[in-house]
Design an enzyme around this catalytic site. Structure first.
Site, short mmCIF file in Angstrom:
data_model
loop_
_atom_site.label_atom_id
_atom_site.label_comp_id
_atom_site.label_asym_id
_atom_site.label_seq_id
_atom_site.Cartn_x
_atom_site.Cartn_y
_atom_site.Cartn_z
N GLU A 109 0.82 -1.20 0.00
CA GLU A 109 0.00 0.00 0.00
C GLU A 109 0.87 1.26 0.00
O GLU A 109 0.60 2.22 -0.72
CB GLU A 109 -0.92 -0.01 1.23
N GLU A 113 2.11 1.79 -3.35
CA GLU A 113 1.07 2.36 -4.23
C GLU A 113 0.87 3.85 -3.96
O GLU A 113 0.75 4.66 -4.88
CB GLU A 113 -0.25 1.60 -4.01
N CYS A 129 -8.61 -2.44 3.36
CA CYS A 129 -8.50 -3.72 4.05
C CYS A 129 -9.79 -4.12 4.75
O CYS A 129 -9.91 -5.21 5.27
CB CYS A 129 -7.34 -3.71 5.03
N SER A 174 -7.31 2.01 -2.53
CA SER A 174 -6.12 1.26 -2.91
C SER A 174 -6.55 -0.05 -3.57
O SER A 174 -7.58 -0.62 -3.24
CB SER A 174 -5.31 0.96 -1.65
N LYS A 212 -15.79 -10.42 6.66
CA LYS A 212 -14.70 -11.22 6.10
C LYS A 212 -15.22 -12.51 5.47
O LYS A 212 -14.61 -13.07 4.56
CB LYS A 212 -13.68 -11.56 7.20
N GLU A 255 -16.23 -11.49 2.17
CA GLU A 255 -15.04 -11.17 1.39
C GLU A 255 -14.41 -12.45 0.84
O GLU A 255 -14.10 -12.56 -0.34
CB GLU A 255 -14.02 -10.43 2.25
N GLU A 265 -13.86 -12.96 -7.26
CA GLU A 265 -12.56 -12.50 -7.77
C GLU A 265 -11.41 -12.94 -6.87
O GLU A 265 -10.25 -12.82 -7.25
CB GLU A 265 -12.56 -10.98 -7.97
N CYS A 306 -11.77 -2.84 13.94
CA CYS A 306 -12.05 -4.27 14.13
C CYS A 306 -12.20 -4.68 15.60
O CYS A 306 -12.81 -5.70 15.90
CB CYS A 306 -10.96 -5.11 13.49
S1 SF4 Z 1 -14.34 -5.96 11.74
FE1 SF4 Z 1 -15.38 -4.20 10.94
S2 SF4 Z 1 -13.78 -2.72 10.61
FE2 SF4 Z 1 -12.79 -4.68 10.80
S3 SF4 Z 1 -12.65 -5.43 8.74
FE3 SF4 Z 1 -14.51 -6.25 9.56
S4 SF4 Z 1 -16.05 -4.83 8.93
FE4 SF4 Z 1 -14.12 -3.79 8.69
#
Ligand code: SF4
Ligand SMILES: Cc1cc2nc3c(=O)[nH]c(=O)nc-3n(C[C@H](O)[C@H](O)[C@H](O)COP(=O)(O)O)c2cc1C
Ligand code: SF4
Ligand code: SF4
Ligand code: SF4
Ligand code: SF4
Ligand code: SF4
Ligand code: SF4
Ligand code: FES
Ligand code: FES
Ligand code: FES
Lengths: 607, 171, 584
Positions: free
Chosen positions: C289, C292, C309, C329, C368, C371, C376, C513
């Site tokens: 990052e 970049e 992230c 990014s 996550k 994600e 992709e 987080c």
């Molecule tokens: S816990 Fe919340 S702030 Fe951390 S990555 Fe997941 S969604 Fe984003």
């Protein structure tokens, strides 16, 4: 277009109207909702047509007015000046009215009202229904053509507004209201002067005047009649409120079901703006005020003021906790006065006639009059405006004429879904805020439904609960789930699936829902149940102990054996030979009631 | 990917343009006028399908959930199409104590339908409504704008007959 | 500055108390040690949000001055008020409300994800409910199990609307709303869409405040157990920074207790073949990052550069700001980087067929999961990350495996991706990513050693923070937001070109987080988040290495595999592209 710029302009206008050429005869035809649904609009058109054809239009005028209040016998026509009154007029009667009455000067007897002893009553003032009434809120309703601002002006319209903003102060307006003792007609009975004073006292550059025209009580139609019959009075009152509290914008929140009431109101808003009663620099003063309409969309709870405000802001109409009250934080979070239609239209009269005059009417703590929508199993159905303190007995028997078929009247439901039943024993109670509270009922907004001995009180209670649980906004627990549970218990009882414990459940649940709910809807929803349980407990017990007969039966003493009932019964469960007493096979009866309707001698007994 | 039910392509373009014009022409805070916009949308389209609600949401910069929450709160808004004729039976108190429930049941029976459902021929939707303010003539039935007063079970067929099939007479 | 506030005096259960005007009855009662049960109420003052619509009616108390019941959570104390919290009237009303809720609730606690961690359940126990007198129809809504991250069972919803407040007011995503009215009210998505079809970011903030199991994360543990029991599979796990300062709470430790070693140990006991550190991925992210960013600054590329992230934030801008897709990014998140490296570099080094590697990650985060499921992030038919479990799920797995967490000895991460720096630990809190990036950017731009690595101006808890960092003769202007509502405001300002930044760090969850949707429930106590934040700062302070580029394992990775930051292979494995999405 005449722009009124001073009190003199206004007085001059009135003079001009009064000076105008008089017609020798005026046909006042009711164009209220009830009568319209019996084609009074077509009657009006036909009358006009016939009058023109007979070249009487220079002498005779047809004037459509708002509700003439005796809706049960509509469409009504009152012929001025002698006040001959025709009832239940249909299109077929128009010819006779024109030929006989207008041309030949004869009264059409078959269209006259008949008194208790079948005597003919020809003038409206003699009809008993109207006798005990006294009109303040409905002063102009049914008297003036709501579409003609001249008529409102001729009846001292906008005079209170003119006097107040040109030669008085906001404080004085509020003081007069306080002294008059006017209390809110929307249900709560909060002193109007005080409400305005609170709102006036909050400092803010933005304030609002809101008219609550949601009229949700199913069975009430006072507010709509006022808006349809005398819209300028509402405009004048709201403008006065704007002046008193320092607001420059008002809204009328009106239920969507009242689409046809909106049109006369819109017209009145437009004309009053054109004449300078609304808009910038009203009557040449530096006070400006505007009124817009906000539409509801079918939710009873939006009659509750905080829900109404949420709805006006484009949200789900869910009530908010109070405090803060709207006077402090209302529409758009700004101080707002919310008043009912009927409350508002009292104001110009009070300002004109004075607080002392108003407070001389009514009882100690309830001043003025109250309008009720009298309906149900009563002879005279219509709008009733009586001084506070009038008793139920007077309304039911003197004004309402008692039961249409002489059956026993079991009680009167007052206050709609929030209210309770008043039984014969309490019919001498004077109607005012405090006496009603004392007997566990409430004024409500003015619905008054008469029940007779055929009405099953458990069914009635269930009807109201069905209403409230459907109309609950669903925000708070006790009302969302509790009213549903109460309804389920009632349903169980009525279906003969309940048990005696259900009565206890209904009571404790009802009391707790009242105590725990967030807004007035939940806080009053159990009332119809609790009040009928108090007065008609035996009806509940009959269900709970399952001693209630649920099928129809034949009264052997009355039956003449005509066989009519047996022929209509859809499940063929009535047996009996011609000219012999018939019998219902109870196990098969589906309680459709067909036999009851068919029997010529009332020999079928209802469940 | 946007689910099919939300794709506004299937909506009538002319009507959508009318709605857009209406929204563009609104003065003041537009979000606050959501209910008026929904009234207009329903007036134009007859009901408020999901894609139309989403269209309104985007025009007013509101979330779909917000608009759907409002639509489903008010009984005046329909998410389903309604028949050519809306038969409304007043179930206000005055009408109820005079037997409106029986009238309603007879109508439902006669049309073999349920409340708020469109009949198979697309002609009728039956609803129960709260007091329409004509209690003097209770019980009340309305068919679109037309009001029938003092309706008894026996009148039901006569009323419905006027609107059935080819016998539809223009009002 | 705080204005001198007015004091008011009131009486609660015969105790007289003086409090500031504006205090609620509930807060006042707490001050004199009087407990009033609550359910819908939620006060996240530091996040600037209070769910105070007074709808559950569990906190009613009697206002003796007026004889009525008032919701203590919402009603403010007034002068001379006399309150009785335990009058018969109040107690009966509260009880009735709870009984009514329960009469419309499935009550399958034994098999419910919220068993023993449920506010409704505790309340039923606290109020000693033994019988529900009012039975009747119950809600019957279809469950939504379609999304990769969140499961919704509306039949367990008590309509407290905390989730709506969270999603509308804090996150401004507006996915949930009450629909219908009366008994039929249900808190749901627009048109009852599957979560999948909405623009939900999967931040999980709704889950983190839901008092019941109406909203919960989609669990992955059964699948993980299955892979662990498959001898063919080489199952590896990575642990995110914020997990190590929160997981111990599930075993009775104080919030902020650091249990990295014990977690590693537990996971090994459970049977994971290798335990990696997501912090390693964080260091890697920083290098990519920073590269970049420097490139964008030097070549006049798009600025500001936004961090990427946080997957909820990525969803958010794809749905809500599709016109700004070129400013974040292109770096994948640390989780995905560790995943990608595991199935390439690690597989190669260990001689394992990548298809046999199962990458599990242990995250504080619900998003996550979504994600990891993005198409992709799959190469050659296998995803970077196979399964994601939240902190809560991991704690349950440890319990399920009957491991006595407190007795565990510390163990360390496995090689190749086991080393990390203090900078990486900061990824778990708001401001941390940008602080870590600054440390690296400073040294690579100036070529000088950064003496004081702590950038205090970047720390804190405010929703939107701005700072200017001097790096050589460069004034780097930096923005930080956490919570998507704050983010929206900032992005709108960027869109209108009202503000100018070089780099902005964004985290979807309040606090970052540490306040993730998968963390042990805070039950409204936001102080817990602050303790977790302090613990992360502590990890950084005590770290041997505190700058990402000093991570030797990362250096080795570049040397043996990636060549240099921004290389072709780095781009293939560690970077991504964004797509515009519908807003619903
Ligand atoms: S816990 Fe919340 S702030 Fe951390 S990555 Fe997941 S969604 Fe984003
Ligand atoms: C459920 C509910 C429904 C109500 N409906 C109405 C209504 O239809 N019209 C009305 O004027 N007030 C209604 N009210 C009362 C209003 O909340 C408010 O008190 C009133 O408009 C104040 O005006 P007033 O002081 O002039 O009466 C309702 C209250 C509740 C709780
Ligand atoms: S009492 Fe009923 S209508 Fe009022 S807020 Fe509660 S649920 Fe809504
Ligand atoms: S109520 Fe109906 S079913 Fe019963 S006996 Fe009479 S006609 Fe037959
Ligand atoms: S209709 Fe009446 S009178 Fe005739 S047979 Fe039946 S019960 Fe007897
Ligand atoms: S949500 Fe709570 S009360 Fe409901 S079943 Fe689960 S654990 Fe039990
Ligand atoms: S996960 Fe986040 S965006 Fe999705 S509904 Fe919950 S709070 Fe809203
Ligand atoms: S889903 Fe959970 S947080 Fe949302 S309203 Fe229902 S119970 Fe409350
Ligand atoms: S509507 Fe005609 S008398 Fe009431
Ligand atoms: S109750 Fe039916 S019209 Fe009023
Ligand atoms: S906690 Fe106060 S009403 Fe729910």
């Amino acid at each position: 277009m005449l722009l009124v710029n001073s009190l003199n302009d206004l007085k001059q206008w009135k003079k001009n109207v009064l000076k105008r050429k008089k017609y020798t005869m005026t046909l006042v035809v009711c164009a209220g909702t009830s009568c319209l649904s019996s084609e009074s609009d077509l009657i009006i058109a036909m009358l006009k047509n016939a009058i023109e054809k007979n070249q009487l239009d220079a002498e005779i005028q047809v004037k459509p007015v708002g509700c003439l209040r005796f809706c049960g016998i509509g469409p009504l026509i009152v012929i001025e000046p002698d006040q001959t009154t025709y009832m239940k007029v249909t299109l077929k009667d128009v010819d006779d009215i024109v030929k006989l009455h207008l041309i030949q000067g004869e009264v059409v007897e078959r269209l006259l009202y008949r008194g208790d002893n079948d005597e003919l009553i020809s003038t409206i003032t003699e009809i008993p229904f109207y006798k005990k009434q006294r009109r303040i809120a409905l002063k102009n309703v049914g008297l003036i053509d709501p579409r003609d601002i001249d008529e409102y002006i001729a009846h001292d319209g906008y005079l209170a507004l003119g006097k107040s903003i040109l030669s008085s102060t906001p404080e004085a307006v509020i003081d007069t209201l306080k002294q008059s003792g006017l209390r809110g007609r929307g249900g709560g009975g909060f002193p109007t002067g005080l409400k305005w004073a609170y709102t006036a006292a909050v400092k803010s550059n933005e304030k609002y005047v809101i008219c609550n025209a949601d009229e949700g009580d199913p069975g009430a139609f006072m507010d709509r009649s006022i808006i349809e019959g005398d819209p300028h009075a509402l405009i004048e009152a709201m403008t006065l409120a704007g002046y008193a509290i320092g607001a420059d914008q008002g809204y009328v929140y009106i239920r969507a079901e009242y689409a046809i009431s909106i049109e006369p109101l819109e017209l009145a808003l437009k004309t009053s703006k054109e004449h300078g009663f609304l808009g910038k620099n009203i009557l040449g003063s530096d006070f400006s005020f505007n009124i817009d309409i906000k539409l509801g969309a079918g939710a009873f709870v939006c009659g509750e003021e905080t829900a109404l405000i949420r709805s006006m802001e484009g949200h789900r109409g869910e009530p908010d906790k109070k405090p803060p009250f709207p006077s402090e934080s209302g529409f758009r979070g700004k101080p707002s006065v919310v008043n009912n239609v009927e409350t508002f239209v009292n104001v110009p009269v009070i300002i004109r006639e004075g607080a002392a005059w108003f407070s001389s009417i009514g009882t100690d703590n309830s001043k003025g009059t109250k309008v009720f929508a009298l309906a149900g199993n009563i002879k005279n159905i219509g709008l009733v405006e009586v001084p506070m303190g009038t008793t139920f007995r007077e309304i039911v028997y003197d004004v309402g004429g008692g039961h249409p078929n002489g059956k026993k009247i079991k009680g009167v439901q007052i206050g709609g879904p929030s209210g309770g039943v008043i039984t014969e024993d309490y019919f001498d109670t004077p109607i005012d805020y405090d006496s009603l509270t004392a007997i566990g009922a409430m004024m409500g907004s003015g619905g008054m439904i008469v029940m007779d001995e055929d009405n099953d009180m458990v069914e009635i209670a269930k009807f109201y609960l069905d209403f409230t649980q459907e109309e609950s906004c669903g925000k708070c627990t006790p009302c969302r789930i509790g009213t549903k549970r109460m309804y389920e218990i009632l349903e169980r009882l009525v279906n003969m699936e309940g048990d005696p414990k259900d009565l206890e459940r209904l009571e404790t649940l009802g009391i707790n829902i009242k105590n725990a709910s967030l807004c007035g809807l939940g806080q009053t929803a159990p009332n119809p149940v609790l009040s009928t349980m108090q007065f008609f407990r035996e009806e509940y017990e009959a269900y709970a102990y399952r001693t209630k007969r649920t099928t129809y039966a034949v009264d052997a003493k009355k039956c003449i054996g005509c066989t009519k009932c047996a022929r209509v019964c859809p499940v063929q469960c009535i047996e009996g030979k011609v000219r012999e007493v018939h019998r219902v096979i109870e196990s098969d009866c589906i309680a459709c009631g067909a036999c009851y309707e068919a029997c010529p001698v009332d020999a079928i007994i209802k469940p | 990917m946007i689910p099919n039910i939300l794709d506004s392509k299937s909506l009538d373009k002319d009507l959508l343009r009318k709605l857009s014009d209406y929204i563009n022409g609104l003065e003041g805070d537009k979000q606050e006028q959501l209910i008026h916009v929904l009234h207009k949308a329903q007036e134009l389209f007859g009901y408020l399908p999901y894609n139309l609600q989403l269209f309104v949401a985007r025009k007013l910069d509101l979330s779909g959930a917000k608009v759907n929450g409002v639509v489903t709160f008010y009984s005046f808004f329909n998410e389903e199409p309604t028949g050519k004729y809306t038969v409304s039976v007043c179930m206000g108190t005055a009408c109820f104590v005079k037997g409106a429930e029986k009238v309603l049941n007879r109508i439902l029976n006669s049309l073999s339908t349920e409340k708020n459902k469109i009949t198979e021929d697309g002609l009728f939707t039956v609803k129960d409504v709260r007091c329409i303010g004509a209690c003097g003539l209770a019980p009340i039935v309305t068919v679109n704008e037309k009001v029938y007063g003092n309706v008894t079970v026996g009148d039901v067929e006569k009323i419905l007959e006027k609107y059935r099939g080819d016998r539809v007479v223009s009002e | 500055m705080k204005l001198l506030s007015k004091m008011v005096n009131c009486t609660i259960n015969n105790k007289s108390i003086n409090v500031e005007a504006g205090t609620t009855v509930l807060e006042a009662a707490k001050k004199v040690g009087i407990h009033i049960p609550t359910l819908c109420h939620l006060d996240l003052h530091d996040v600037g949000v209070v769910n105070q619509n007074a709808n559950c009616r569990i906190c009613l108390v009697e206002n003796e001055s007026r004889g009525n019941l008032i919701p203590s959570c919402a009603e403010k104390v007034t002068d001379g008020m006399v309150i009785q919290t335990d009058s018969i009237k109040a107690v009966m009303a509260r009880r009735t409300s709870l009984e009514l809720i329960l009469s419309n609730h499935p009550k399958d606690c034994l098999t419910c994800v919220k068993n023993l961690d449920c506010e409704l359940q505790s309340l039923a126990s606290e109020m000693n409910i033994k019988e529900i007198r009012y039975q009747g129809e119950m809600m019957n809504h279809p469950k939504d199990f379609t999304s990769p991250a969140i499961e919704k069972d509306s039949n367990k919803c008590i309509m407290c609307r905390r989730c709506v407040t969270m999603c509308d007011e804090v996150q401004t995503v507006g996915i949930l709303s009450p629909l219908n009215r009366g008994f039929d009210v249900v808190v749901a998505t627009a048109f009852h869409l599957d979560f999948n079809d909405t623009s939900c970011t999967y931040c999980g903030q709704c889950v983190s405040v839901c008092p019941t199991a109406a909203l919960a994360e989609k669990t992955s543990t059964p699948s993980i157990w299955r892979r662990l029991n498959d001898p063919q599979k080489h199952v590896v796990v990575q642990i995110a920074p914020a997990v190590r300062v929160a997981l111990a709470e599930e075993f009775g430790y104080e919030p902020g207790h650091i249990s990295t070693g014990k977690i590693v140990s537990a996971l090994k006991r459970i049977g994971f073949d290798a335990v990696f550190d997501t912090n390693f991925g964080a260091d890697l992210t920083i290098i990519e990052e920073a590269h970049e960013l420097i490139e964008r600054i030097e070549t006049g590329g798009h600025l500001p550069m936004l961090t990427s992230c946080c997957p909820a934030w990525v969803q958010f801008f794809e749905h809500q700001f599709p016109d700004l897709l070129d400013i974040p990014s292109s770096c994948k998140s640390p989780q995905q980087m560790v995943g990608a490296i595991s199935k390439t570099y690690y597989a190669e080094k260990k001689g394992i067929d990548p298809k046999d590697i199962v990458m599990v990650s242990l995250m504080p985060c619900v998003a996550k999961k979504a994600e990891a499921a993005r198409l992709e992030f799959t190469r050659d038919g296998y995803p970077d990350v196979d399964f994601v479990m939240t902190t809560r799920e991991a704690a349950k797995m440890i319990k399920e495996a009957a491991i006595e967490f407190k007795q565990l000895k510390d163990q360390s991460f496995d090689d190749l991706m086991g080393e990390s720096t203090g900078a990486a630990a900061l990824f778990g809190t708001t401001g941390g990513v940008i602080e870590a990036a600054c440390r690296t950017a400073y040294e690579s731009i100036t070529g000088k050693e950064l003496k004081n690595v702590e950038f205090d101006e970047l720390r804190g808890f405010d929703g939107v923070r701005k700072a200017t960092i001097k790096i050589g003769d460069l004034d780097l202007s930096i923005g930080i937001t956490h919570g998507l509502g704050n983010t929206r405001k900032l992005l709108e300002a960027i869109r209108r070109k009202e503000v100018k930044f070089d780099a902005i760090e964004i985290m979807a969850c309040p606090g970052g987080c540490i306040g993730g949707g998968g963390q042990p429930y805070h039950h409204g106590n936001i102080d817990i988040l602050k303790k977790r934040q302090q613990a992360l700062y502590k990890i950084d302070r005590h770290a041997m290495i505190r700058k990402s580029h000093d991570n030797e394992m990362v250096q080795a990775l570049y040397e043996h595999f990636l060549k240099e930051p921004g290389s072709d292979i780095a781009h293939r494995l560690l970077h991504t592209k964004y797509q515009p999405k519908e807003r619903i």
